[in-house]
Design an enzyme around this catalytic site. Structure first.
Site, PDB file in Angstrom:
ATOM      1  N   HIS A  17       6.284   0.545  -3.265  1.00 27.14           N
ATOM      2  CA  HIS A  17       7.107   0.211  -1.866  1.00 27.14           C
ATOM      3  C   HIS A  17       8.633   0.524  -2.471  1.00 27.14           C
ATOM      4  O   HIS A  17       9.543   1.107  -1.866  1.00 27.14           O
ATOM      5  CB  HIS A  17       6.977  -0.779  -1.077  1.00 27.14           C
ATOM      6  CG  HIS A  17       5.574  -0.782  -0.367  1.00 27.14           C
ATOM      7  ND1 HIS A  17       4.893  -1.853  -0.633  1.00 27.14           N
ATOM      8  CD2 HIS A  17       4.786   0.113   0.252  1.00 27.14           C
ATOM      9  CE1 HIS A  17       3.828  -1.887   0.021  1.00 27.14           C
ATOM     10  NE2 HIS A  17       3.671  -0.438   0.387  1.00 27.14           N
ATOM     11  N   LYS A  41      -5.057  -4.236  12.958  1.00 29.39           N
ATOM     12  CA  LYS A  41      -5.125  -4.018  11.279  1.00 29.39           C
ATOM     13  C   LYS A  41      -5.056  -5.649  10.815  1.00 29.39           C
ATOM     14  O   LYS A  41      -4.023  -6.080  11.015  1.00 29.39           O
ATOM     15  CB  LYS A  41      -3.727  -3.236  10.934  1.00 29.39           C
ATOM     16  CG  LYS A  41      -4.367  -2.078   9.832  1.00 29.39           C
ATOM     17  CD  LYS A  41      -3.419  -1.327   9.480  1.00 29.39           C
ATOM     18  CE  LYS A  41      -3.383  -0.840   8.082  1.00 29.39           C
ATOM     19  NZ  LYS A  41      -2.521   0.388   7.936  1.00 29.39           N
ATOM     20  N   ARG A  90       1.003   8.378  -3.210  1.00 29.11           N
ATOM     21  CA  ARG A  90       0.520   8.099  -4.552  1.00 29.11           C
ATOM     22  C   ARG A  90      -0.394   9.068  -4.964  1.00 29.11           C
ATOM     23  O   ARG A  90      -0.118   9.592  -6.254  1.00 29.11           O
ATOM     24  CB  ARG A  90      -0.195   6.963  -4.399  1.00 29.11           C
ATOM     25  CG  ARG A  90       0.427   5.574  -4.425  1.00 29.11           C
ATOM     26  CD  ARG A  90      -0.349   4.346  -3.702  1.00 29.11           C
ATOM     27  NE  ARG A  90      -0.762   4.589  -2.581  1.00 29.11           N
ATOM     28  CZ  ARG A  90      -1.128   3.634  -1.726  1.00 29.11           C
ATOM     29  NH1 ARG A  90      -1.400   2.556  -2.094  1.00 29.11           N
ATOM     30  NH2 ARG A  90      -1.170   3.936  -0.334  1.00 29.11           N
ATOM     31  N   SER A 128      -1.080  -2.714  -1.983  1.00 33.38           N
ATOM     32  CA  SER A 128      -1.057  -4.246  -1.556  1.00 33.38           C
ATOM     33  C   SER A 128      -2.090  -4.927  -1.631  1.00 33.38           C
ATOM     34  O   SER A 128      -2.289  -6.089  -2.043  1.00 33.38           O
ATOM     35  CB  SER A 128      -0.487  -4.278  -0.122  1.00 33.38           C
ATOM     36  OG  SER A 128       0.796  -3.757   0.244  1.00 33.38           O
TER      37      SER A 128
HETATM   38  P1  ADP Z   1       0.394   1.505   5.675  1.00 32.68           P
HETATM   39  O1  ADP Z   1      -0.494   0.492   6.356  1.00 32.68           O
HETATM   40  O2  ADP Z   1       1.353   2.126   6.745  1.00 32.68           O
HETATM   41  O3  ADP Z   1      -0.361   2.643   4.962  1.00 32.68           O
HETATM   42  P2  ADP Z   1       1.639   0.364   3.373  1.00 32.68           P
HETATM   43  O4  ADP Z   1       2.636  -0.842   3.492  1.00 32.68           O
HETATM   44  O5  ADP Z   1       0.240   0.227   2.612  1.00 32.68           O
HETATM   45  O6  ADP Z   1       1.290   0.542   4.903  1.00 32.68           O
HETATM   46  O7  ADP Z   1       2.201   1.668   3.024  1.00 32.68           O
HETATM   47  C1  ADP Z   1       3.651   1.989   3.404  1.00 32.68           C
HETATM   48  C2  ADP Z   1       3.842   3.435   2.839  1.00 32.68           C
HETATM   49  O8  ADP Z   1       4.107   3.174   1.474  1.00 32.68           O
HETATM   50  C3  ADP Z   1       2.759   4.428   3.017  1.00 32.68           C
HETATM   51  O9  ADP Z   1       3.255   5.825   3.056  1.00 32.68           O
HETATM   52  C4  ADP Z   1       2.101   4.378   1.770  1.00 32.68           C
HETATM   53  O10 ADP Z   1       1.674   5.505   1.239  1.00 32.68           O
HETATM   54  C5  ADP Z   1       3.128   3.928   0.915  1.00 32.68           C
HETATM   55  N1  ADP Z   1       2.935   3.497  -0.362  1.00 32.68           N
HETATM   56  C6  ADP Z   1       2.363   2.261  -0.595  1.00 32.68           C
HETATM   57  N2  ADP Z   1       2.090   1.910  -1.932  1.00 32.68           N
HETATM   58  C7  ADP Z   1       2.858   3.022  -2.561  1.00 32.68           C
HETATM   59  C8  ADP Z   1       2.542   3.082  -3.974  1.00 32.68           C
HETATM   60  N3  ADP Z   1       2.309   2.296  -5.041  1.00 32.68           N
HETATM   61  N4  ADP Z   1       3.749   4.142  -4.285  1.00 32.68           N
HETATM   62  C9  ADP Z   1       4.245   4.873  -3.338  1.00 32.68           C
HETATM   63  N5  ADP Z   1       3.936   5.066  -1.958  1.00 32.68           N
HETATM   64  C10 ADP Z   1       3.412   3.839  -1.693  1.00 32.68           C
END
Ligand code: ADP
Length: 169
Positions: A17, A41, A90, A128
């Site tokens: 992130h 969620k 990703r 996460s």
């Molecule tokens: P959501 O539940 O909206 O997917 P996340 O917190 O898991 O929320 O992710 C928020 C955003 O960050 C999404 O666009 C996700 O694809 C991106 N994201 C999560 N992990 C990574 C990572 N390791 N590298 C790049 N983008 C990421």
């Protein structure tokens, strides 16, 4: 002033992130990292804990602020004057869902553009969920989450980090 919203669960924030936040802040005057409150969620961390960890992570990024919101992302983005929604990609597996969501958002609010940014290759495996799984069992999260967040993560989970030598005994 070009404002972007980077929405997500951030449960918890990871270096993946943070990589996306660092890229976005070069492209926009202001980036609002916003935790989407979604009762459907199941999150591990409370909104307050997630916000506190996010704020620790973006300390020193002068054009980044953190917030939380409920309801539709496009409505929130419009309410803060954002012209773009940032999403991180990703791997191919992220694409289908993200593509669908972006088109849906465009239908609701054509004036707000979704901008996809690719993470550094070293974070393509990072999620996460993986961080939570590791931290919950006292595993090392160094390099996976911002250093300022490491301690907060173990504290919130109520776990003590076990160095490898100790875990082997
Ligand atoms: P959501 O539940 O909206 O997917 P996340 O917190 O898991 O929320 O992710 C928020 C955003 O960050 C999404 O666009 C996700 O694809 C991106 N994201 C999560 N992990 C990574 C990572 N390791 N590298 C790049 N983008 C990421």
């Amino acid at each position: 002033m070009k404002i972007a919203v980077y929405p997500g669960s951030f449960d918890p924030v990871t270096n993946g992130h943070l990589d996306i936040i660092a890229r976005s802040r070069q492209l926009f005057d202001k980036v609002i990292v916003a935790i989407a409150v979604n009762p459907n969620k199941k999150a591990c961390f409370s909104i307050e804990d997630r916000l506190a960890m996010l704020r620790l992570a973006v300390e020193g990024f002068d054009n980044v602020v953190c917030d939380s919101f409920s309801g539709l992302t496009v409505h929130y983005a419009a309410s803060v004057g954002a012209s773009a929604i940032i999403r991180g990609l990703r791997a191919i597996s992220d694409f289908e869902n993200e593509f669908m969501m972006a088109l849906m958002n465009r239908k609701i609010a054509p004036e707000i553009e979704t901008v996809f940014l690719m993470t550094s290759t070293e974070y393509t495996f990072l999620s996460s969920s993986a961080v939570k799984e590791l931290a919950r069992f006292g595993g090392p999260v160094t390099g996976l989450v911002p250093p300022q967040v490491e301690k907060a993560l173990y504290d919130v989970l109520g776990v003590r980090f076990q160095p490898k030598e100790e875990a082997d005994q």
